[in-house]
Design an enzyme around this catalytic site. Structure first.
Site, PDB file in Angstrom:
ATOM      1  N   ASP A  99       0.832  -1.212   0.000  1.00  0.00           N
ATOM      2  CA  ASP A  99       0.000   0.000   0.000  1.00  0.00           C
ATOM      3  C   ASP A  99       0.861   1.255   0.000  1.00  0.00           C
ATOM      4  OD1 ASP A  99       0.723  -0.867   2.652  1.00  0.00           O
ATOM      5  OD2 ASP A  99      -0.622   0.632   3.484  1.00  0.00           O
ATOM      6  N   GLU A 164      -0.047  -1.316   5.606  1.00  0.00           N
ATOM      7  CA  GLU A 164       0.988  -0.877   6.542  1.00  0.00           C
ATOM      8  C   GLU A 164       0.811   0.592   6.907  1.00  0.00           C
ATOM      9  OE1 GLU A 164       4.625   0.664   8.213  1.00  0.00           O
ATOM     10  OE2 GLU A 164       3.779   1.295   6.311  1.00  0.00           O
TER      11      GLU A 164
HETATM   12 ZN   LIG Z   1       6.606   2.237   4.376  1.00  0.00          ZN
END
Ligand SMILES: [Zn+2]
Length: 415
Positions: A99, A164
């Protein structure tokens, strides 16, 4: 390991410059934003990455989907790639996230964030440095060995995860919850998601984080008649000065960390009154504290409460605290953990540099591993353009990091 073998592999990886560019182009073109950031998740990008992974020799490629009811598609993908080495006694893991964060104001970009542009050995685009460089260097490290017909000493695995940037609930936290035995404390776990331009800092520890929101309620009145009110702003100012004494009370120094001390800083200040001649009846300010793991967060809170009680009496105000962020640091990964030692050796032999272990201000994804007793280390070579407009990845950094990982895969390989 004979130098000739590692030289063959690193020379081979040097020839992958075009692969770096091609992969960055392909995956930057597929934005992977969390629903919180108005995106559709990582599925499309994961499919592309999986296609690239399939071109490598492997024993398995598994897709762990974390259900996310905000998305109509299948949820949030997490790819686990495995390639067996000579021994399965332990696994060498590289974790990276798929992401990205939003590009922000497009006017701040010189180029389109989703179209990679190469300039002066740098590839510009959102996600190129955070965290695609890691995805690519991990892939090329494996390719380097395979193109030379070599097997790693131990099993190699890649975890390319979702979510994340917005909390990891659908990413690494989901994986560890659903598959508690996937990682073991015997494994070497690398997270190439923090680093410096020289590639010599290995992050093994972090501080606790405490954000404090302080609300002071007094009584508003005209600026000329302070005796008729209770000045919340003045009380707050006294409290801020008092809170600076946290530095003296919690003054432990640990050279592992940079800076080596706990920090307690006043940061945001909310607007109180809009005119000069009103004494504010409310005052709100914030502190950002980064605390060495030696101290418990509660001791800090207790100390602040004592000062607040004194100020309440002295100024006739009411003080309340809330904590928008509170994160107790996990136990540090030992500085001499095998993952850090193997990395230091690789950096020495590949880059001819001495690396050192450090602790940082907190809030990294490695904490998820450390809280579970898994000795993760963060390392890569970064210019730290991440999350900013005109983010870029230096092509040589991706190549360099790939060589270092390849070296780690080959260590204890006696052929
Ligand atoms: Zn990162």
């Amino acid at each position: 390991m004979p130098n000739t073998i590692i030289n063959k592999v690193t020379n081979r990886i040097d020839s992958y410059r075009q692969d770096v560019i091609d992969m960055q182009r392909q995956i930057t073109a597929i934005p992977a934003l969390s629903p919180v950031n108005g995106g559709l998740g990582e599925s499309k990008k994961a499919a592309k990455i999986q296609e690239i992974l399939k071109s490598l020799n492997h024993d398995s490629i598994k897709n762990i989907i974390a259900p996310d009811e905000r998305l109509e598609n299948n949820g949030r993908p997490n790819i686990i790639f495995r390639w067996k080495g000579k021994s399965s006694e332990k696994t060498i893991w590289i974790m990276a996230h798929m992401d990205i964060v939003p590009p922000g104001d497009l006017a701040d970009w010189d180029t389109d964030p989703y179209t990679v542009i190469e300039k002066d050995g740098k590839l510009y685009g959102r996600g190129t440095e955070d965290n695609q460089q890691a995805i690519i260097s991990a892939i090329l490290a494996i390719k380097g060995l395979q193109d030379e017909g070599l097997l790693p000493a131990y099993d190699v695995a890649l975890a390319f995860v979702a979510d994340e940037e917005t909390g990891s609930e659908y990413g690494i936290k989901h994986i560890i919850k659903e598959f508690p035995n996937m990682f073991t404390s015997n494994d070497l776990i690398y997270i190439p998601d923090a680093g410096d331009p020289d590639g010599v800092l290995i992050e093994v520890a972090e501080k606790s984080i405490l954000w404090i929101k302080t609300t002071i309620k007094g009584r508003p009145t005209h600026g000329s008649t302070p005796e008729c009110g209770a000045n919340a702003h003045k009380a707050g100012a006294h409290l801020i000065v008092k809170m600076d004494e946290l530095y003296q009370i919690f003054d432990k120094n640990d050279p592992l960390y940079n800076p080596p001390i706990s920090t307690f800083e006043p940061t945001q200040k909310e607007i109180n009154v809009l005119n000069v001649n009103t004494i504010p009846g409310q005052d709100i300010f914030y502190f950002d504290c980064r605390i060495l793991p030696d101290y418990s967060i509660d001791t800090i809170k207790d100390q602040i409460r004592i000062w607040a009680n004194e100020i309440e009496v002295k100024f006739g105000v009411k003080i309340t605290f809330s904590y928008p962020q509170e994160e107790t640091a996990p136990p540090a990964t030992p500085a001499d953990t095998p993952a850090a030692n193997a990395l230091k050796l690789a950096i020495k032999e590949v880059m001819n540099k001495e690396a050192r272990t450090i602790g940082i201000g907190g809030g990294t994804v490695a904490a998820v591993f450390r809280h579970n007793g898994l000795p993760a280390v963060c390392w890569c070579t970064l210019d730290d353009t991440l999350h900013a407009p005109n983010e870029y990845s230096v092509i040589a950094n991706a190549i360099n990091d790939a060589k270092v990982f390849a070296h780690i895969f080959m260590q204890e390989n006696d052929e």
